[in-house]
Design a protein around this motif. Structure first.
Motif, PDB file in Angstrom:
ATOM      1  N   THR A 128       0.968  -1.150   0.157  1.00  0.00           N
ATOM      2  CA  THR A 128      -0.035  -0.142  -0.144  1.00  0.00           C
ATOM      3  C   THR A 128       0.881   1.191  -0.140  1.00  0.00           C
ATOM      4  O   THR A 128       2.186   1.239   0.185  1.00  0.00           O
ATOM      5  CB  THR A 128      -0.977  -0.022   1.265  1.00  0.00           C
ATOM      6  N   VAL A 129       0.191   2.362  -0.350  1.00  0.00           N
ATOM      7  CA  VAL A 129       1.099   3.553  -0.081  1.00  0.00           C
ATOM      8  C   VAL A 129       0.790   3.852   1.426  1.00  0.00           C
ATOM      9  O   VAL A 129       0.104   3.283   2.186  1.00  0.00           O
ATOM     10  CB  VAL A 129       0.018   4.782  -0.933  1.00  0.00           C
ATOM     11  N   ARG A 154      -6.412   1.165   5.074  1.00  0.00           N
ATOM     12  CA  ARG A 154      -5.557   1.366   3.939  1.00  0.00           C
ATOM     13  C   ARG A 154      -5.410   0.072   3.113  1.00  0.00           C
ATOM     14  O   ARG A 154      -4.976  -0.862   3.724  1.00  0.00           O
ATOM     15  CB  ARG A 154      -4.153   1.928   4.305  1.00  0.00           C
ATOM     16  N   ASP A 158      -7.716  -0.713  -2.625  1.00  0.00           N
ATOM     17  CA  ASP A 158      -6.247  -0.680  -3.607  1.00  0.00           C
ATOM     18  C   ASP A 158      -5.086  -1.278  -2.764  1.00  0.00           C
ATOM     19  O   ASP A 158      -4.359  -0.607  -2.048  1.00  0.00           O
ATOM     20  CB  ASP A 158      -5.886   0.837  -4.015  1.00  0.00           C
ATOM     21  N   GLU A 193       3.378  -0.249  -5.555  1.00  0.00           N
ATOM     22  CA  GLU A 193       3.500   1.310  -5.106  1.00  0.00           C
ATOM     23  C   GLU A 193       4.697   1.839  -5.325  1.00  0.00           C
ATOM     24  O   GLU A 193       4.821   3.055  -4.955  1.00  0.00           O
ATOM     25  CB  GLU A 193       2.792   1.370  -3.844  1.00  0.00           C
ATOM     26  N   HIS A 343       4.461  16.359  -6.896  1.00  0.00           N
ATOM     27  CA  HIS A 343       4.258  15.680  -5.979  1.00  0.00           C
ATOM     28  C   HIS A 343       4.951  16.100  -4.749  1.00  0.00           C
ATOM     29  O   HIS A 343       4.237  16.036  -3.615  1.00  0.00           O
ATOM     30  CB  HIS A 343       4.606  14.229  -6.256  1.00  0.00           C
ATOM     31  N   ALA A 473      -8.924   5.652  -2.560  1.00  0.00           N
ATOM     32  CA  ALA A 473      -7.500   5.059  -2.972  1.00  0.00           C
ATOM     33  C   ALA A 473      -6.233   6.254  -2.813  1.00  0.00           C
ATOM     34  O   ALA A 473      -6.427   7.104  -3.535  1.00  0.00           O
ATOM     35  CB  ALA A 473      -7.457   4.157  -4.252  1.00  0.00           C
ATOM     36  N   HIS A 474      -5.347   5.825  -1.899  1.00  0.00           N
ATOM     37  CA  HIS A 474      -4.014   6.833  -1.862  1.00  0.00           C
ATOM     38  C   HIS A 474      -4.535   8.041  -1.157  1.00  0.00           C
ATOM     39  O   HIS A 474      -3.546   8.727  -0.880  1.00  0.00           O
ATOM     40  CB  HIS A 474      -3.805   7.150  -3.253  1.00  0.00           C
ATOM     41  N   SER A 475      -5.882   8.096  -0.741  1.00  0.00           N
ATOM     42  CA  SER A 475      -6.112   9.198   0.233  1.00  0.00           C
ATOM     43  C   SER A 475      -6.428   8.872   1.473  1.00  0.00           C
ATOM     44  O   SER A 475      -6.428   7.695   1.748  1.00  0.00           O
ATOM     45  CB  SER A 475      -7.326   9.966  -0.492  1.00  0.00           C
ATOM     46  N   GLU A 478      -9.428   5.997   3.019  1.00  0.00           N
ATOM     47  CA  GLU A 478      -9.718   4.986   1.973  1.00  0.00           C
ATOM     48  C   GLU A 478     -10.737   4.008   2.595  1.00  0.00           C
ATOM     49  O   GLU A 478     -10.959   3.505   3.531  1.00  0.00           O
ATOM     50  CB  GLU A 478      -8.494   4.326   1.507  1.00  0.00           C
TER      51      GLU A 478
END
Length: 508
Positions: A128-129, A154, A158, A193, A343, A473-475, A478
């Motif tokens: 995961t991120v 998380r 995703d 990731e 980013h 996702a990624h936020s 999630e």
């Protein structure tokens, strides 16, 4: 397996909702963050957990690592993924002591009077991120938390949740002692990731695993809205850049040196601001749009008929504003044109409170999503030449270094192939409507890499998203809707049924 039997399986899936939530809770607890060195053990743990889960279903399952055998002087010293691999040297050769783990699992055909040789490959990733509660999460991101009909954590969307959906779809057939008509294979990685580090090498190393794959499915992207299921036939590629500016040997006091030296941060921000237009979103680097094809009449018709509301989209992603004012424009720029995103900046002070320092070295991080038909090498050259020219025009004396961290080509297939037809019928059976056919602005390296190893690259691979853009996702926060999750498990069983029906001479 007739429609009555399918309904029997669907009822079993409904009755096992609690077990599916328990499985999600277990896999979410692993802090399998591939970006940070301290979480390397967690990658091993989550892969081992998945291995045990599959073995309990009768899969032959093996964890594999990359076998390095390369000359020391060919190793990238600035490899951004060096925390994922540790090399020791023996004369002019190197051998690996750690690397991202990959899981290779196979479930042979169920016992049947008519076994067949059809093989279905399922890909997913277990990493995961990063996530911390202090980022703005309402709950601990690694403890599955229920809020009404949604579950937060998380990786739930995703990509741990979709992987478990596939596993539980197959487990439903096994639990009910229903013969599975195809050989099932899982190929799971733990560094997606981080750019799917090592994937190309492991595919070559374990190429025998990918021989004679008839169908391949990836469930690692997102439907544009929460109302309709979809199938995806195109992805943008990705090039990730590090832009480093250095102005001194060490950080300087702004009161002592401010106004008397060229500052690295000032030059970096100036260059980053000239890569794209913040108002229109258009990339300003010369040559970037040279290979973009115009919208075809078929695309305009498809985009016009696509069930997509700009205001709903804006609300779903909680955005304060969109770049485009028409559905066709928004979809076109999202799916089939390049985009540039900045980013972050490494080396600049970002902690709480004030610190009056001039950073001596800063690294700007940005990426370009590459559209179909674009040449990755050409884009890299254009970007480096443009940044170099901007730097030289300033004559600051600062040093400049541009590093490519990751690069992945775009992926595009024919949505009229038989795999899409089978999946469309499968989803219609569950949702009562055919799925939307979409492209996706994201990047899935496995789609590009795996296509080279399939029996029929133009017909074998399909993307079946089980998640939605609004799932975060990624936020922070999630989440996944449990009712849609149950429907996704049913649709995967239905897809396996469609494969069996297509190969009816070897039916269940």
């Amino acid at each position: 397996m007739d429609e009555k039997r399918l309904q029997y399986i669907f009822n079993h899936i409904n009755n096992n909702k609690v077990n599916y939530i328990k499985d999600l809770s277990e896999v979410i607890r692993f802090h399998s963050i591939s970006a940070f060195p301290e979480y390397k053990p967690e990658l091993i743990h989550v892969v081992k957990w998945s291995q045990s889960f599959l073995r309990s279903m009768g899969f032959k399952s093996d964890v594999k690592f990359i076998n390095y055998n390369i000359k020391e002087n060919n190793i990238r010293r600035n490899n951004p993924h060096k925390h994922l691999t540790k090399l020791r040297y023996r004369q002019n050769q190197s051998f690996q002591t750690f690397g991202p783990p990959f899981l290779f699992s196979t479930l042979p055909n169920s016992k049947s009077s008519q076994p067949n040789n059809i093989t279905l490959l399922i890909y997913g990733h277990l990493d995961t991120v990063p996530a911390r509660k202090s980022d703005g999460w309402k709950s601990d991101p690694f403890i599955l938390t229920k809020v009404k009909h949604d579950f937060y954590g998380r990786g739930v969307t995703d990509n741990k949740g979709p992987i478990l959906a596939w596993m539980n779809a197959i487990r439903a057939l096994i639990d009910l002692d229903i013969c599975i008509p195809v050989k099932i294979k899982f190929f799971l990685e733990s560094a997606e990731e981080s750019g799917s580090f090592g994937m190309e090498r492991i595919l070559k190393q374990e190429s025998s695993f990918f021989k004679e794959i008839d169908y391949a499915v990836i469930s690692d992207n997102f439907c544009p809205n929460i109302k309709n299921p979809c199938l995806t036939y195109g992805l943008r590629g990705l090039i990730y850049f590090y832009l480093q500016i250095q102005s001194a040997a060490e950080d300087l006091h702004s009161g002592v040196y401010g106004g008397s030296v060229h500052e690295s941060m000032a030059e970096l921000v100036d260059i980053l601001s000239k890569l794209s237009n913040a108002t229109t979103g258009r990339i300003t680097i010369p040559g970037i749009y040279d290979d973009i094809k115009s919208l075809t009449a078929d695309e305009i018709k498809a985009y016009s008929n696509f069930d997509f509301n700009l205001e709903d989209y804006k609300n779903a992603v909680r955005s304060l504003g969109l770049l485009h004012f028409s559905k066709i424009e928004e979809l076109s720029y999202k799916w089939r044109e390049p985009s540039l995103s900045i980013h972050g900046i490494e080396g600049a002070y970002s902690g709480v409170g004030a610190k009056t320092v001039i950073p001596h070295k800063v690294i700007g991080k940005f990426s370009i999503r590459v559209a179909s038909h674009q040449n990755v090498q050409k884009i890299k050259n254009n970007v480096i030449n443009y940044i170099t020219r901007l730097h030289e025009q300033r004559s600051t004396g600062n040093s400049l270094n541009v590093v490519i961290e990751d690069e992945v080509d775009s992926w595009l297939t024919n949505y009229k192939n038989y795999n899409f037809q089978l999946a469309s019928e499968a989803i219609k059976r569950v949702y009562g409507r055919y799925p939307d056919l979409t492209r996706d602005g994201g990047t899935v390296p496995a789609a590009v890499y795996l296509s080279k190893y399939l029996k029929d690259p133009n017909n074998s691979l399909i993307l079946i998203p089980l998640s939605y853009a609004a799932d975060g996702a990624h936020s922070e926060n999630e989440h996944i809707n449990i009712n849609r999750y149950i429907m996704s498990i049913k649709s995967l069983v239905s897809y396996i049924y469609e494969i069996a029906k297509h190969h009816s001479s070897r039916s269940i």
